[in-house]
Design a protein around this motif. Structure first.
Motif, PDB file in Angstrom:
ATOM      1  N   VAL A 121       0.837  -1.204   0.000  1.00  0.00           N
ATOM      2  CA  VAL A 121       0.000   0.000   0.000  1.00  0.00           C
ATOM      3  C   VAL A 121       0.870   1.250   0.000  1.00  0.00           C
ATOM      4  N   ALA A 122       1.955   1.229   0.761  1.00  0.00           N
ATOM      5  CA  ALA A 122       2.866   2.366   0.797  1.00  0.00           C
ATOM      6  C   ALA A 122       3.442   2.645  -0.588  1.00  0.00           C
ATOM      7  N   GLU A 123       3.816   1.600  -1.293  1.00  0.00           N
ATOM      8  CA  GLU A 123       4.351   1.793  -2.642  1.00  0.00           C
ATOM      9  C   GLU A 123       3.301   2.411  -3.564  1.00  0.00           C
ATOM     10  N   ARG A 124       2.070   1.964  -3.435  1.00  0.00           N
ATOM     11  CA  ARG A 124       1.006   2.510  -4.288  1.00  0.00           C
ATOM     12  C   ARG A 124       0.819   4.001  -4.039  1.00  0.00           C
ATOM     13  N   PHE A 125       0.803   4.410  -2.772  1.00  0.00           N
ATOM     14  CA  PHE A 125       0.628   5.828  -2.469  1.00  0.00           C
ATOM     15  C   PHE A 125       1.848   6.646  -2.903  1.00  0.00           C
ATOM     16  N   ALA A 126       3.044   6.114  -2.705  1.00  0.00           N
ATOM     17  CA  ALA A 126       4.244   6.844  -3.113  1.00  0.00           C
ATOM     18  C   ALA A 126       4.273   7.052  -4.618  1.00  0.00           C
ATOM     19  N   ARG A 127       3.924   6.020  -5.364  1.00  0.00           N
ATOM     20  CA  ARG A 127       3.929   6.156  -6.822  1.00  0.00           C
ATOM     21  C   ARG A 127       2.817   7.093  -7.298  1.00  0.00           C
ATOM     22  N   ALA A 128       1.693   7.130  -6.572  1.00  0.00           N
ATOM     23  CA  ALA A 128       0.629   8.077  -6.918  1.00  0.00           C
ATOM     24  C   ALA A 128       1.103   9.510  -6.706  1.00  0.00           C
TER      25      ALA A 128
END
Length: 456
Positions: free
Chosen positions: A181-188
């Motif tokens: 989830v952290a990766e998804r938010f960072a990439r967003a």
């Protein structure tokens, strides 16, 4: 002007500002959290032109306190007094309460004030970023994640500053092991602003904690072309790139990065000191000769700042630099400073014990160093910093046990360190295999490889 003269970009009332000043303030907030240059100077100019702008005084006070030094406190108090003398909204008074508590080093009261702001005004970006940022340094990762999760439902793509929420949320989730989830938010966040250093930082941590070293190196090498356009936080991204390279055994490149980017000149900025000292220690643990000049560069900063710093995680790093450069009296002065602060600050007491352990290690007393580190092993995280930064404690303990020839302890510590990278069923299975390999570690080269996570 009366209070609540205009609103910010998210509709929150601002006292002592007109529309133009509010726009300038929003631009400053944007630049602050993108780590752009010149924010302090521009904020100072805004205050000269709009001396009744309450939140501009608060922001200046926060910025001063973020420096993490005692000599910033009187300057921050001046900003607080100026804000307190002006008409203000309840939200702005809570911000003043947070600043007042920060100056008094009452971290619980500071957190409570920002918490109340976010309960009533969840789109207060300044409260969100200050609250999560300081929780990081108080060692409460779970609380940090709870704060960002607690306001998540109020944020959406159409709200100004949304990307700043995304990057803060990403890092908070990474620190509690929610890597996907952290990766998804960072990439967003990076999709909105590809040069968002905090989003890059959060993503770097995800890749590091998941052992995706090559991806991490490529991510930050791609960012190398623009990092130097930003403020001193850029050094921490260079540090992350150095650690990816260190994991790959590219020691010459790490030394070159240290000299050019991580710590090119003596700097008292606490993050620079942490980056520089911890990187040199990690290199030495790999058997690399770093030379006295690099430690001396750090020691010069520590001589100026070790008895001023209030970011307690930095204390060990100051003592490392001072001990490695032979500054015995300065080491003692630092320990005395920590002892005085410990009378009213539990973090300072812990910092003193860890600093004593570091001094003992470099003074050829590995048994004393190991005993002191083990005595507070479960409290190491109370000084804040990331899992990756805290890994320095584990590396010290492993090397101290190695110097003592205590192989059962070496292996136990290496396995405990590996356990920090378990986050799902496959990583648990990987840990079991790596732990079996650690049980066969029997020479110094194997220990150094294990410290680079090179067990496969």
């Amino acid at each position: 002007m009366s209070h609540a003269d205009t609103t910010d970009a998210r509709g929150l009332p601002l006292s002592g500002a007109d529309g133009a000043a509010a726009e300038r303030f929003e631009s400053l907030i944007d630049d602050l959290y993108y780590y752009r240059l010149g924010v302090s100077d521009r904020l100072g100019l805004l205050l000269q032109e709009c001396p009744e702008f309450v939140m501009a005084h608060v922001l200046m006070g926060y910025s001063l306190m973020t420096e993490g030094t005692l000599d910033a406190h009187p300057k921050a108090r001046q900003q607080l007094l100026a804000a307190e003398a002006l008409p203000a909204t309840p939200r702005e008074r809570l911000h003043q309460e947070a600043l007042r508590a920060w100056i008094a080093q009452d971290f619980a009261a500071r957190a409570a004030a920002w918490e109340q702001v976010l309960v009533d005004w969840p789109l207060d970006l300044l409260a969100l970023r200050q609250h999560t940022g300081t929780l990081f340094w108080s060692g409460d990762k779970r609380h940090q994640a709870e704060v960002s999760a607690g306001v998540a439902g109020s944020w959406s793509a159409g709200i100004p500053g949304y990307a700043h929420f995304l990057s803060a949320h990403a890092f908070a989730l990474e620190e509690v092991g929610q890597y996907a989830v952290a990766e998804r938010f960072a990439r967003a966040a990076l999709a909105v602003q590809p040069q968002d250093l905090w989003a890059l930082h959060g993503l770097s941590h995800v890749l590091e904690m998941q052992g995706r070293v090559q991806e991490g190196r490529e991510l930050l090498e791609d960012a190398a072309g623009f990092l130097d356009n930003y403020n001193l936080f850029r050094g921490h991204l260079w540090w992350h790139l150095s650690l990816f390279k260190l994991s790959l055994g590219q020691f010459d490149e790490v030394l070159e990065l240290f000299d050019r980017k991580v710590y090119p000149q003596s700097s008292t900025f606490y993050l620079d000191v942490q980056n520089g000292a911890s990187l040199l220690a990690r290199l030495e643990f790999q058997g690399i000769e770093v030379g006295p000049q690099r430690w001396e560069r750090l020691a010069q900063a520590s001589l100026r700042n070790a008895t001023q710093s209030t970011v307690w995680f930095t204390a060990l790093h100051h003592v490392m630099a001072l001990t490695r450069s032979g500054r015995v009296s300065a080491v003692q002065a630092t320990l005395d400073y920590l002892g005085t602060a410990a009378a009213h600050c539990a973090q300072a007491a812990l910092a003193q014990q860890l600093a004593r352990a570091g001094a003992a290690f470099y003074q050829g007393l590995p048994g004393e160093a190991l005993a002191q580190l083990l005595a507070v092993r479960q409290a190491h995280g109370d000084l804040g910093a990331s899992h990756l930064q805290q890994d320095l404690y584990d590396q010290f303990m492993v090397m101290a046990a190695l110097q003592l020839g205590d192989w059962p302890r070496v292996r136990q510590l290496l396995k405990a360190r590996l356990s920090t990278r378990i986050w799902d069923a496959p990583s648990w299975q990987a840990f079991e295999g790596q732990a079996r390999r650690v049980d066969s570690v029997a020479d110094e080269a194997a220990v150094r490889a294990a410290l680079r996570w090179a067990l496969d």
